[in-house]
Write an enzyme that holds these catalytic residues in place. Structure first.
Site, PDB file in Angstrom:
ATOM      1  N   GLU A  63     -12.646  30.354 -34.830  1.00 22.82           N
ATOM      2  CA  GLU A  63     -11.291  31.319 -34.440  1.00 22.82           C
ATOM      3  C   GLU A  63     -10.020  30.420 -34.080  1.00 22.82           C
ATOM      4  O   GLU A  63      -9.217  30.599 -34.571  1.00 22.82           O
ATOM      5  CB  GLU A  63     -11.736  32.136 -33.443  1.00 22.82           C
ATOM      6  CG  GLU A  63     -13.008  33.060 -33.902  1.00 22.82           C
ATOM      7  CD  GLU A  63     -14.330  32.474 -33.197  1.00 22.82           C
ATOM      8  OE1 GLU A  63     -14.836  33.200 -32.545  1.00 22.82           O
ATOM      9  OE2 GLU A  63     -14.678  31.109 -33.387  1.00 22.82           O
ATOM     10  N   CYS A 123     -16.359  34.193 -28.490  1.00 20.37           N
ATOM     11  CA  CYS A 123     -16.857  33.754 -27.163  1.00 20.37           C
ATOM     12  C   CYS A 123     -16.131  34.067 -26.121  1.00 20.37           C
ATOM     13  O   CYS A 123     -14.675  34.131 -26.363  1.00 20.37           O
ATOM     14  CB  CYS A 123     -17.345  32.439 -26.885  1.00 20.37           C
ATOM     15  SG  CYS A 123     -16.028  31.090 -27.000  1.00 20.37           S
TER      16      CYS A 123
END
Length: 378
Positions: A71, A94
């Site tokens: 990401e 996360c």
């Protein structure tokens, strides 16, 4: 069921493009399988609308060693253009501080309006918290897009987190008569060139290649990936209860070049362990069962504690049977040759046959004249 028909999407209904871009994200992540342990190999895609429809701005893959995450790579490459766009990611971002800041923070800073994921991360440090934090900040979150495919890609991460061991893929080759080897004499060569190339590609997607000491003594294998253009080498692991691995074998001789681990019992001779360690081998101690052989569940747990998530076992019928009986097989690759050969060791035994009966068969493949059947835990 396709992503468009899924009834359990907790946020906005999936768009007509979500399955397409999610499949791209998963395919990206699959490229680095075997490279990112102990982290999962995730793919990410940043998309935004223009007058002609959605366009892909950037792509990201978790990098070797597990960082940076997919990401963050995709969003940093997109820069200001990501604002107002959609981020597709094959696993929940996360939300905890590790060696790097949470990906959720990077997503919020990038200003995307929408995040589409395939799976909630079962890691207790995340487990829905990433999705919740994004929703709390007004981002439209869609989950479970192509979740079945994503579970296959992330099987190693999921198994390590939920079962405390790596996911185990078992490869076994056999002749048409069901023979997998010889009890003595030269190694039995079963599969053809095309199937062998396919096996080397499977090796390249594993964190580690596993055999038992019997295979080392009989075949003196190298257990490396030997395909043009592929330089990544998985860890080589030997299960050897009594440290019978010769210091002159090819695995030990090349331990300085390719990581080589031997899992042995607490009772194995210290002097043998020191000799192997001096030659660059990592010696790992695990429990033994009442039969004096390694407790396979404890051996696998020891590999998990060192970060391994995906193990590709090529150890022959005896180790295959033991793993199946211990319920440690998550995927089985059975390759049947189109010819017979002079051997006397039966491949599929009772425990493995029972395990295969409980698994889900995928569509078989042909590799030259050999038939490849893949079964996976349901």
């Amino acid at each position: 069921m396709t992503a468009l028909a899924q009834p359990n999407l907790p946020a906005s209904q999936a768009s007509a493009h979500d399955a397409r871009f999610m499949r791209l994200a998963m395919n990206l992540g699959a490229r680095h399988l075997g490279h990112t342990w102990p982290n999962p190999s995730v793919g990410a895609v940043v998309v935004r609308e223009d007058g002609a429809g959605p366009i892909i701005l950037t792509q990201g893959i978790t990098q070797p060693g597990g960082r940076p995450h997919a990401e963050r790579i995709a969003l940093e490459q997109a820069g200001a253009a990501a604002r107002g766009g959609t981020l597709y990611v094959s696993l929940e971002p996360c939300s905890h501080h590790g060696r790097t800041p949470p990906c959720v923070d990077a997503i919020l800073a990038a200003g995307v309006n929408r995040v589409v994921t395939a799976l909630e991360d079962p890691d207790p440090r995340v487990r829905g918290r990433g999705h919740d934090l994004l929703r709390a900040r007004g981002i439209d979150v869609v989950t479970d897009v192509l979740s079945s495919e994503a579970r296959r890609v992330h099987r190693g991460h999921i198994t390590r987190v939920t079962r405390g061991r790596p996911a185990v893929t078992l490869k076994l080759a056999q002749t048409r008569a069901g023979i997998s080897g010889r009890s003595a004499g030269p190694r039995l060569l079963i599969t053809g060139e095309s199937a062998n190339r396919r096996v080397h590609l499977m090796r390249s997607h594993a964190d580690a290649i596993l055999v038992g000491v019997g295979t080392v003594l009989a075949d003196d294998p190298l257990l490396t990936v030997r395909l043009p253009g592929l330089v990544h080498q998985p860890v080589r692991v030997v299960f050897d209860s009594h440290l019978r691995t010769p210091t002159t074998c090819r695995l030990v001789a090349s331990a300085d070049a390719v990581p080589t681990w031997i899992v042995t019992s607490a009772e194995a001779p210290d002097e043998a362990a020191r000799r192997l360690s001096d030659l660059g081998v990592t010696v790992i101690r695990a429990r033994c069962g009442s039969d004096g052989q390694l407790d396979l569940a404890d051996a696998m747990a020891s590999l998990s504690r060192r970060g391994l998530t995906r193990v590709f076992c090529e150890g022959g019928p005896s180790l295959a049977e033991a793993l199946a009986v211990a319920d440690l097989v998550d995927e089985c690759v059975l390759i049947t040759s189109d010819h017979d050969a002079d051997g006397d060791v039966r491949g599929v035994r009772l425990g493995l046959a029972a395990a295969l009966a409980r698994m889900v068969p995928l569509l078989p493949e042909q590799a030259g004249g050999d038939r490849i059947e893949i079964y996976e835990r349901g």
